[in-house]
Design a protein around this motif. Structure first.
Motif, short mmCIF file in Angstrom:
data_model
loop_
_atom_site.label_atom_id
_atom_site.label_comp_id
_atom_site.label_asym_id
_atom_site.label_seq_id
_atom_site.Cartn_x
_atom_site.Cartn_y
_atom_site.Cartn_z
N ALA A 126 0.88 -1.39 -0.43
CA ALA A 126 0.15 0.25 0.22
C ALA A 126 1.00 1.30 0.19
O ALA A 126 0.43 1.74 -0.59
CB ALA A 126 -1.10 -0.25 1.25
N ILE B 281 2.51 2.20 -3.53
CA ILE B 281 1.89 2.53 -4.83
C ILE B 281 1.48 3.53 -4.19
O ILE B 281 1.14 4.65 -5.19
CB ILE B 281 0.54 1.45 -4.89
N ARG B 282 0.97 4.24 -2.85
CA ARG B 282 1.01 5.30 -2.60
C ARG B 282 1.73 6.45 -3.11
O ARG B 282 1.57 7.63 -2.93
CB ARG B 282 0.33 5.00 -0.86
N VAL C 37 -7.43 5.03 -6.43
CA VAL C 37 -6.32 3.48 -5.50
C VAL C 37 -5.31 4.50 -4.56
O VAL C 37 -5.70 3.33 -3.68
CB VAL C 37 -5.46 3.60 -6.73
N ARG C 38 -5.66 5.46 -4.31
CA ARG C 38 -4.51 5.98 -3.15
C ARG C 38 -5.30 5.39 -2.42
O ARG C 38 -4.67 5.56 -0.88
CB ARG C 38 -4.51 7.12 -3.57
N ALA D 105 -5.56 2.23 -1.17
CA ALA D 105 -4.37 1.91 -0.43
C ALA D 105 -4.25 2.35 0.88
O ALA D 105 -3.84 1.85 1.63
CB ALA D 105 -3.18 2.18 -1.12
N GLN E 245 -4.08 0.65 4.56
CA GLN E 245 -2.53 0.41 5.31
C GLN E 245 -2.92 0.89 6.53
O GLN E 245 -2.38 0.52 7.61
CB GLN E 245 -1.71 1.44 4.56
N GLU F 214 0.00 0.24 -11.00
CA GLU F 214 -1.55 0.63 -10.18
C GLU F 214 -2.07 -1.29 -10.43
O GLU F 214 -2.87 -1.69 -9.49
CB GLU F 214 -2.00 1.76 -11.06
N PHE G 107 -0.96 -3.31 -8.31
CA PHE G 107 -1.11 -3.48 -7.03
C PHE G 107 -2.37 -4.00 -7.05
O PHE G 107 -2.38 -4.46 -5.90
CB PHE G 107 -1.26 -1.81 -6.71
N MET H 158 -2.33 -6.65 -4.30
CA MET H 158 -3.20 -6.37 -3.16
C MET H 158 -4.95 -7.87 -3.10
O MET H 158 -4.73 -8.37 -1.82
CB MET H 158 -3.49 -5.78 -2.97
#
Length: 207
Positions: free
Chosen positions: A60, A63-64, A72-73, A76, A80, A133, A136, A140
Motif C-alpha cells: 500500500a 503504490i501511494r 487507488v490511493r 491503499a 494500510q 496500479e 497493485f 493485493m
C-alpha cells in the motif's frame, strides 16, 4: 467524491465498527481463559497474520508513493490504516499471552499465503504508473485471497472469542475489498492473478 472512491471509506468504517463491538464483547465476556500455548491456533494465526499484514502495508505504501489515481490511493490508504490497527491488536494479544512476535516464513509458505515475491514488490516501484496500479490491485487481491484461506481455523468454536472476532472482521472487510478491487481491475480491462492451489500449513486446517 465518486461512489467508487467512497467504497474504501465505507469498508474502513465497517472495520472500526466491528472492532469497537468486538472489544466490548471481549471485555464483558467473563473470566479470562487460560493463555494459549505456542503451537495453538490462536498464536499461530496471530503470528502468521502479522507477517501477512506487514506485506500488505508495504505494498500500500509503495503504490501511494507513485499513484495519482484518487480511488487507488484511497483504497491503499484504507488497507494500510486498517491493517496497521489490526497488527497493533494482534501484538497486544501476543503480549498478554506472553508469546514473542516471531515468525520465520519460507518462500513456499509465503506463496501459499498469496503473498508477493520480491520481484513483484519491485515491479510496484519500476513499472509505469498505470501498469503499477493494475499490478497493485492484482497483488493485493491475491494477498487478500490468501488471508481468506488463513482465516477458517481461527473461526472454530474453541478458539478464544477475541481472536474469532478479529478473524471474522478480517473475513468481512477483506472480502468486500476483494470485490471492490476486482471491479477496479475490470474497469481497467485487467483480470485476477492465479492463486496457488495449496493448503495452509496451520493448526486446524485439513491437509
Amino acid at each position: 467524491m465518486t461512489s467508487a472512491s467512497r467504497e474504501p471509506r465505507r469498508l474502513a468504517a465497517l472495520a472500526l465498527l466491528l472492532l469497537a463491538v468486538g472489544s466490548g464483547v471481549f471485555f464483558l465476556s467473563g473470566p479470562r481463559a487460560p493463555a494459549p500455548t505456542p503451537d495453538s491456533v490462536e498464536v499461530t494465526f496471530t503470528r502468521q497474520m502479522i507477517a501477512h499484514h506487514a506485506q500488505a502495508i508495504t505494498m500500500a505504501g509503495l503504490i501511494r508513493q507513485r499513484s495519482t489515481d484518487r480511488t487507488v490511493r484511497s483504497a491503499a490508504l484504507d488497507i494500510q490504516l486498517s491493517q496497521e490497527e489490526q497488527i497493533r491488536q494482534m501484538r497486544g494479544f501476543l503480549t498478554v499471552w506472553k508469546q514473542p512476535d516471531t515468525f520465520q516464513m519460507s518462500a513456499a509458505h509465503s506463496q501459499m499465503m498469496g503473498m508477493a515475491s520480491d520481484a513483484e514488490l519491485r515491479s510496484l516501484k519500476t513499472l509505469p504508473v498505470p501498469q503499477a496500479e493494475v499490478k497493485f490491485l492484482q497483488l493485493m487481491t491475491r494477498h487478500h485471497q490468501g488471508a481468506l484461506h488463513m482465516i477458517p481455523p481461527a473461526l472454530q468454536a474453541e478458539v478464544l472469542p477475541q481472536v474469532r472476532h478479529l478473524a471474522r472482521q478480517m473475513q468481512v472487510v477483506q472480502g468486500g475489498e476483494i470485490r471492490f478491487m476486482t471491479s477496479l481491475l475490470r474497469a481497467r480491462g485487467a483480470g485476477l492473478l492465479p492463486f496457488p492451489d495449496m493448503k495452509m500449513d496451520m493448526p486446524g486446517m485439513e491437509h
